[in-house]
Design a protein around this motif. Sequence first.
Motif, PDB file in Angstrom:
ATOM      1  N   MET A 134       0.983  -0.794   0.293  1.00  0.00           N
ATOM      2  CA  MET A 134       0.218  -0.192  -0.628  1.00  0.00           C
ATOM      3  C   MET A 134       0.573   1.406  -0.188  1.00  0.00           C
ATOM      4  N   ARG A 135       0.682   1.999  -1.122  1.00  0.00           N
ATOM      5  CA  ARG A 135       1.337   3.108  -0.909  1.00  0.00           C
ATOM      6  C   ARG A 135       0.380   4.837  -1.195  1.00  0.00           C
ATOM      7  N   LEU A 136       0.140   5.484   0.076  1.00  0.00           N
ATOM      8  CA  LEU A 136      -1.030   6.092   0.002  1.00  0.00           C
ATOM      9  C   LEU A 136      -0.463   7.959   0.135  1.00  0.00           C
ATOM     10  N   LEU A 137      -1.549   8.544  -0.984  1.00  0.00           N
ATOM     11  CA  LEU A 137      -1.110  10.033  -0.509  1.00  0.00           C
ATOM     12  C   LEU A 137      -2.203  10.529   0.926  1.00  0.00           C
ATOM     13  N   ALA A 138      -1.663  11.202   2.114  1.00  0.00           N
ATOM     14  CA  ALA A 138      -3.037  11.836   2.739  1.00  0.00           C
ATOM     15  C   ALA A 138      -2.814  12.752   2.351  1.00  0.00           C
ATOM     16  N   ILE A 139      -3.716  13.607   2.643  1.00  0.00           N
ATOM     17  CA  ILE A 139      -4.347  15.300   2.457  1.00  0.00           C
ATOM     18  C   ILE A 139      -5.341  15.707   3.793  1.00  0.00           C
ATOM     19  N   ASP A 140      -4.626  16.909   4.656  1.00  0.00           N
ATOM     20  CA  ASP A 140      -5.343  17.717   5.002  1.00  0.00           C
ATOM     21  C   ASP A 140      -5.697  18.988   5.383  1.00  0.00           C
ATOM     22  N   THR A 141      -6.705  19.874   4.577  1.00  0.00           N
ATOM     23  CA  THR A 141      -6.831  21.129   5.358  1.00  0.00           C
ATOM     24  C   THR A 141      -8.343  21.191   5.466  1.00  0.00           C
ATOM     25  N   ALA A 142      -8.770  20.239   6.811  1.00  0.00           N
ATOM     26  CA  ALA A 142      -9.662  20.781   6.832  1.00  0.00           C
ATOM     27  C   ALA A 142      -9.907  21.719   7.962  1.00  0.00           C
ATOM     28  N   LEU A 143      -9.238  22.058   8.644  1.00  0.00           N
ATOM     29  CA  LEU A 143      -8.711  23.328   9.816  1.00  0.00           C
ATOM     30  C   LEU A 143      -7.897  23.611   9.904  1.00  0.00           C
ATOM     31  N   ASP A 144      -6.881  24.477  10.430  1.00  0.00           N
ATOM     32  CA  ASP A 144      -5.831  25.468  10.460  1.00  0.00           C
ATOM     33  C   ASP A 144      -4.392  24.735   9.971  1.00  0.00           C
ATOM     34  N   ALA A 145      -4.553  23.415   9.808  1.00  0.00           N
ATOM     35  CA  ALA A 145      -3.505  23.065   9.507  1.00  0.00           C
ATOM     36  C   ALA A 145      -3.474  22.680   8.137  1.00  0.00           C
ATOM     37  N   CYS A 146      -2.042  22.461   7.452  1.00  0.00           N
ATOM     38  CA  CYS A 146      -2.211  21.940   5.867  1.00  0.00           C
ATOM     39  C   CYS A 146      -1.276  21.109   6.097  1.00  0.00           C
ATOM     40  N   SER A 147      -1.838  20.266   5.998  1.00  0.00           N
ATOM     41  CA  SER A 147      -0.302  18.799   5.680  1.00  0.00           C
ATOM     42  C   SER A 147      -0.747  17.585   4.848  1.00  0.00           C
ATOM     43  N   VAL A 148       0.349  17.156   4.857  1.00  0.00           N
ATOM     44  CA  VAL A 148       0.493  16.053   3.809  1.00  0.00           C
ATOM     45  C   VAL A 148       1.315  14.946   4.145  1.00  0.00           C
ATOM     46  N   ALA A 149       0.746  13.562   3.615  1.00  0.00           N
ATOM     47  CA  ALA A 149       2.195  12.163   3.603  1.00  0.00           C
ATOM     48  C   ALA A 149       2.185  11.342   2.901  1.00  0.00           C
ATOM     49  N   VAL A 150       2.629  11.032   2.949  1.00  0.00           N
ATOM     50  CA  VAL A 150       3.325   9.666   2.554  1.00  0.00           C
ATOM     51  C   VAL A 150       3.202   8.124   2.645  1.00  0.00           C
ATOM     52  N   LEU A 151       2.453   7.491   3.223  1.00  0.00           N
ATOM     53  CA  LEU A 151       2.331   6.676   3.725  1.00  0.00           C
ATOM     54  C   LEU A 151       2.891   5.412   3.014  1.00  0.00           C
ATOM     55  N   ASP A 152       4.050   4.727   3.097  1.00  0.00           N
ATOM     56  CA  ASP A 152       4.161   3.144   2.207  1.00  0.00           C
ATOM     57  C   ASP A 152       4.292   2.324   3.117  1.00  0.00           C
ATOM     58  N   GLY A 153       4.137   1.150   2.460  1.00  0.00           N
ATOM     59  CA  GLY A 153       3.852  -0.126   3.043  1.00  0.00           C
ATOM     60  C   GLY A 153       2.945  -0.302   3.880  1.00  0.00           C
ATOM     61  N   GLU A 154       2.595  -1.373   5.037  1.00  0.00           N
ATOM     62  CA  GLU A 154       1.856  -1.472   5.446  1.00  0.00           C
ATOM     63  C   GLU A 154       2.229  -1.777   7.146  1.00  0.00           C
ATOM     64  N   GLY A 155       1.502  -1.735   7.820  1.00  0.00           N
ATOM     65  CA  GLY A 155       1.725  -2.408   9.221  1.00  0.00           C
ATOM     66  C   GLY A 155       3.773  -1.128  10.090  1.00  0.00           C
ATOM     67  N   ALA A 156       3.753  -1.856  10.940  1.00  0.00           N
ATOM     68  CA  ALA A 156       5.136  -1.576  11.782  1.00  0.00           C
ATOM     69  C   ALA A 156       6.473  -1.013  11.295  1.00  0.00           C
ATOM     70  N   SER A 157       6.005  -1.762  10.169  1.00  0.00           N
ATOM     71  CA  SER A 157       6.869  -1.581   8.542  1.00  0.00           C
ATOM     72  C   SER A 157       7.384   0.151   7.828  1.00  0.00           C
ATOM     73  N   ALA A 158       5.548   0.569   8.050  1.00  0.00           N
ATOM     74  CA  ALA A 158       5.785   1.450   7.355  1.00  0.00           C
ATOM     75  C   ALA A 158       6.297   2.050   7.387  1.00  0.00           C
ATOM     76  N   ARG A 159       6.506   2.803   6.501  1.00  0.00           N
ATOM     77  CA  ARG A 159       7.431   3.996   6.054  1.00  0.00           C
ATOM     78  C   ARG A 159       6.621   5.876   5.921  1.00  0.00           C
ATOM     79  N   LEU A 160       6.485   6.151   6.840  1.00  0.00           N
ATOM     80  CA  LEU A 160       5.841   7.917   6.702  1.00  0.00           C
ATOM     81  C   LEU A 160       6.884   8.860   6.175  1.00  0.00           C
ATOM     82  N   THR A 161       5.705   9.637   5.229  1.00  0.00           N
ATOM     83  CA  THR A 161       6.395  10.417   5.514  1.00  0.00           C
ATOM     84  C   THR A 161       5.918  12.315   5.615  1.00  0.00           C
ATOM     85  N   GLU A 162       6.221  13.079   6.266  1.00  0.00           N
ATOM     86  CA  GLU A 162       4.539  14.195   6.725  1.00  0.00           C
ATOM     87  C   GLU A 162       5.499  15.553   6.307  1.00  0.00           C
ATOM     88  N   ALA A 163       4.115  16.081   6.597  1.00  0.00           N
ATOM     89  CA  ALA A 163       4.826  18.064   7.115  1.00  0.00           C
ATOM     90  C   ALA A 163       3.248  18.663   6.712  1.00  0.00           C
TER      91      ALA A 163
END
Length: 229
Positions: free
Chosen positions: A1-30
Amino acid sequence: MRLLAIDTALDACSVAVLDGEGASARLTEASEVLRRGHAERLMGMIGEVTAEASIAFSELDRVVVTVGPGSFTGLRVGLSAARGIALVVHVPAVGVSTLAALAARARRENAPERSGAAIWATIAGRGADVYIQGFSSDGTPCDAARAVAAAALGDELPEGACLAGSGAEKIVAATQRGDLAVLHAHGWPAIADVARLGALADPGTSRPEPLYLRAPDAAPARRDARLLA
């Protein structure tokens, strides 16, 4: 699983990429706190995070976006971006409730002390109102999200109820109930929780549609108003 997550619903503008599943998944975020300007910043942030994660759009399996409650303007920004990217790369877009993500953060930060407790996720609304929804210990909604006067919750919440989100302290003050536990008072979800909830969501039922709890009351002369849906 590789996904792009986006949140602009409130005061934060946030983005993340989740690469993999479970405890070994790599998360890159801002994440950046922006009272306004989500539309101008979002696409640049997506480019920065995907580049850091070394993930091309063509490698994504899904796109995740917060659907509210949140500001009308912010929701439109995030939903439009998520739908557009998903359409271009031919992957599903899934929606995650901001309240569900706030509850997930509370479970993550307070485990194992509160591992079996239900959590009421909250967002401070205008005036005396809050937006609230209860979630069981496994994240299942206990009721529907709703807008309600904070003081009215004094007779509804059980003894020792656990609250999370920006409306939590407002509820404690309005109800004058010292037994209520505030697990956190964050004003927006952690994008990591949005990504992980999105990875588990069913694309068939978790549609990227805005969750509006009241009608917008903005008029053309008030174009910049920040209103909670």
